[in-house]
Enzyme design. Structure first.
Site, PDB file in Angstrom:
ATOM      1  N   GLU A  75      36.742  48.042  34.043  1.00 32.23           N
ATOM      2  CA  GLU A  75      36.400  47.993  35.469  1.00 32.23           C
ATOM      3  C   GLU A  75      37.073  49.105  36.265  1.00 32.23           C
ATOM      4  OE1 GLU A  75      35.763  43.838  33.867  1.00 32.23           O
ATOM      5  OE2 GLU A  75      37.416  45.305  33.745  1.00 32.23           O
ATOM      6  N   PHE A 137      38.770  28.490  35.924  1.00 35.85           N
ATOM      7  CA  PHE A 137      38.773  29.561  34.923  1.00 35.85           C
ATOM      8  C   PHE A 137      38.289  30.874  35.550  1.00 35.85           C
ATOM      9  CE2 PHE A 137      36.430  31.888  31.517  1.00 35.85           C
ATOM     10  CZ  PHE A 137      37.549  32.260  30.768  1.00 35.85           C
ATOM     11  N   GLN A 138      39.053  31.924  35.315  1.00 39.59           N
ATOM     12  CA  GLN A 138      38.762  33.267  35.834  1.00 39.59           C
ATOM     13  C   GLN A 138      38.617  33.295  37.363  1.00 39.59           C
ATOM     14  OE1 GLN A 138      35.554  35.171  33.560  1.00 39.59           O
ATOM     15  NE2 GLN A 138      37.089  35.981  32.143  1.00 39.59           N
ATOM     16  N   LYS A 187      29.435  32.141  42.647  1.00 41.01           N
ATOM     17  CA  LYS A 187      28.371  32.051  41.651  1.00 41.01           C
ATOM     18  C   LYS A 187      27.225  31.155  42.120  1.00 41.01           C
ATOM     19  CE  LYS A 187      27.577  31.345  36.701  1.00 41.01           C
ATOM     20  NZ  LYS A 187      28.206  31.065  35.381  1.00 41.01           N
ATOM     21  N   MET A 503      54.533  66.379  35.008  1.00 37.85           N
ATOM     22  CA  MET A 503      55.193  66.464  36.312  1.00 37.85           C
ATOM     23  C   MET A 503      56.502  65.689  36.315  1.00 37.85           C
ATOM     24  SD  MET A 503      55.056  67.931  39.238  1.00 37.85           S
ATOM     25  CE  MET A 503      53.419  68.344  39.868  1.00 37.85           C
TER      26      MET A 503
END
Length: 616
Positions: A75, A137-138, A187, A503
């Site tokens: 993602e 969940f999630q 959802k 760096m």
């Protein structure tokens, strides 16, 4: 920073009036409504990964002929790709993820887009509305998590709200000071039956970005410009966002004032123009940094007086009056008090300034900057950007990047990661056109280059896109090369491979007595296996080939041009070039963190001598 409020290159949804035609009512699911809304706002590319909560949206997405979905491998890649797409095209970038970890993986690119004022809409699935707050969940409160790093965000729990919210999200993202907007959709809202009509009636009380500058402030700024002896036009990324580059060139040539463009503003004014004195900042050109320090007037256009530009703030530009023009009133006076504050869109501000300066000229008021240019030219001649070739005959990283720029086809877009290679790409590639330089400026996000280049190439398929990456950055997001290979997005990647986090290693060399704690990438803790130092772990050529790319390694200066030309000639798949470069090369000039810009070092142990006559 600014954005042209009309959103010139993106069809903007407008509130419906009684006489405006709308689409016939369609009976759809919330998910179908979402995809139809994306089609209507003009989104043609979405970068994302499906998952449980967002899955209902992926079914109608399969049937859309107007929206292309690019299946990324992470993602974070989706978010940076949306940013690269937006920066290269001027349109809103779109990414999509599921709830929980899918959404939280978007946090870094959302924060990155917020810091750099990039128009992006991130769409996330959420657990069903009845489960929100139950630790389902999630489940993650992505609206709460991202509130500090978005321009605005929405939680949608009713299917009928989806078209309005999408229209508002794209409008907010692309107008005023652009930025990321999050749309989190439950959802059950995606699954519910609803109706779809377009355009929706937007409801945004209080969101009225000021684009037209105040005429009195413009007149005051013009008077200061013509009265100044040592003015500087300090140009930031907002001029690019506002598509004000043509107007800026007219203003600069009309006044004859020097122009410095920030890291985010590169390409807003041609690097090759005689009025351009370089990039300011911690690793800016000596002339640009010194011009700001010695100026008696700074005209800041779409820039934010960032700490990397100012150095120690209370010692920055001690002699200068400040004209600060920005579309975001919160930026004006935030770091440096403005003598003339101007709130407005950069394109309108610069256009009005041109007229006001012309009026001053017609009344006989014209600035004499001849003594100023004498000083500027001397500094430019004495302290040009440059680099030394390694004595052992190995590849100079600066030379690699410089030649990539010189051999690149016309109109090439360059995306950089973060670190030494980013600064070298800013210094040694010439940017004469807008939207040809993409980088993570405010957040400094390692791993930005490959997915941002992918997004830029998806949005500008006819243009060559080079990602200039370090071996540290490359190991964070190189999995998106698989996405590029499978989706016909043939970017080119230069891995500037010095075997270290360059760096950070430079700071360890300069400030930590060369104690290289955890910056070497090609060996284990305390180098427990000395024989491994000569090996390449990972082998970037093999890794890239495994992901469907054409890969080459370059180790010798005499092979440099041949390898770059070979990479430029291959356009049917991604190309990765592993450039093995000298590990001790450093970025100069440099202003050490927390010190005054007066203490700039042109090179190691080289403090510029500006003489005694500039401070009068």
């Amino acid at each position: 920073m600014t954005e042209q409020a009309s959103g010139a290159h993106h069809p903007q949804p407008r509130p419906r009036s009684s006489g405006q035609q709308s689409t016939p009512v369609e009976h759809v699911t919330g998910a179908q409504s979402l995809i139809r809304s994306l089609e209507e706002v003009g989104a043609d590319t979405v970068f994302g990964i499906p998952g449980g909560a967002i899955l209902p949206a992926y079914d109608p997405l399969m049937d859309s002929t107007r929206v292309r979905h690019v299946l990324v491998r992470h993602e974070q890649g989706a978010g940076h790709a949306a940013t690269g797409y937006a920066q290269a095209t001027g349109r809103v970038g779109v990414c999509m993820a599921t709830s929980g970890p899918g959404a939280t993986n978007l946090v870094t690119p959302i924060a990155d887009a917020h810091m750099d004022s990039v128009p992006m809409v991130a769409i996330t699935g959420q657990v069903a509305s009845s489960s929100i707050g139950t630790d389902a969940f999630q489940e993650a409160d992505i609206v709460g998590i991202t509130m500090p790093i978005t321009k605005h965000n929405f939680l949608v729990t009713k299917a009928e709200d989806i078209p309005r919210v999408i229209a508002e999200a794209f409008h907010i993202a692309s107008t005023g000071r652009p930025g990321p907007v999050l749309v989190d959709i439950a959802k059950d809202a995606l699954q519910a039956k609803t109706t779809f009509t377009w355009p929706p009636v937007m409801d945004l009380p209080g969101y009225r970005p000021v684009t037209k500058p105040h005429a009195k402030q413009i007149r005051e700024a013009a008077k200061l410009i013509t009265a100044a002896r040592r003015p500087v036009l300090y140009v930031g990324g907002g001029v690019l966002k506002a598509k004000a580059t043509a107007e800026l060139k007219v203003l600069a040539e009309l006044t004859g004032a020097p122009v410095t463009t920030t890291l985010m503003g590169l390409g807003a004014f041609p690097d090759s123009h005689p009025l351009h004195v370089g990039m300011p900042g911690m690793h800016g050109a000596v002339t640009a940094v010194t011009a700001l320090q010695k100026a008696d007037l700074i005209v800041a256009l779409g820039a934010r007086f960032d700490d990397r530009v100012t150095g120690k703030l209370d010692s920055f530009a001690p002699y200068a009056k400040i004209v600060h023009a920005d579309i975001d009133p919160a930026e004006i006076g935030k770091n440096r008090a403005a003598d003339v504050p101007i709130v407005g869109d950069a394109r309108e501000v610069v256009a009005d300034l041109i007229q006001a300066v012309q009026k001053e000229h017609s009344e006989g008021h014209k600035g004499d900057y001849s003594a100023w240019w004498k000083d500027l030219s001397r500094w430019r001649d004495t302290y040009p950007l440059g680099y030394d070739q390694p004595e052992d005959g190995s590849l100079s990283p600066q030379a690699v990047i410089e030649r990539i720029g010189q051999l690149a086809p016309e109109g090439t877009i360059f995306a950089a990661g973060v670190g030494q290679h980013q600064m070298w790409a800013a210094h040694f590639i010439q940017y004469d056109k807008p939207a040809t330089w993409l980088n993570s400026g405010g957040a400094g996000t390692m791993g930005y280059a490959v997915p941002a280049a992918m997004g830029a190439k998806a949005g500008q398929p006819e243009r060559t896109v080079w990602a200039i990456d370090g071996d540290g950055c490359f190991q964070m997001t190189n999995q998106e090369l698989t996405t590029c290979a499978l989706n016909n997005i043939p970017i080119k990647v230069a891995v500037i491979n010095n075997g270290a986090l360059g760096m950070v290693r430079q700071w360890q060399t300069l400030f930590y007595n060369q104690r290289y704690s955890n910056t070497v990438l090609h060996s284990g803790p305390e180098d427990v296996n000395p024989e491994a130092r000569g090996t390449r772990v990972p082998d970037f050529v093999k890794l890239s080939e495994a992901m469907g790319c054409y890969a080459i390694r370059c180790e010798r200066p005499e092979d440099l041009d041949k390898v770059i030309e070979e990479a430029n000639s291959i356009n049917d798949r991604p190309v990765v070039v592993d450039f093995i470069v000298h590990e001790d090369a450093m970025v100069w000039p440099m202003v050490a963190a927390g010190t005054s810009n007066d203490e700039i070092m042109a090179a190691r142990d080289v403090r510029p001598d500006f003489g005694d006559n500039e401070d009068d």
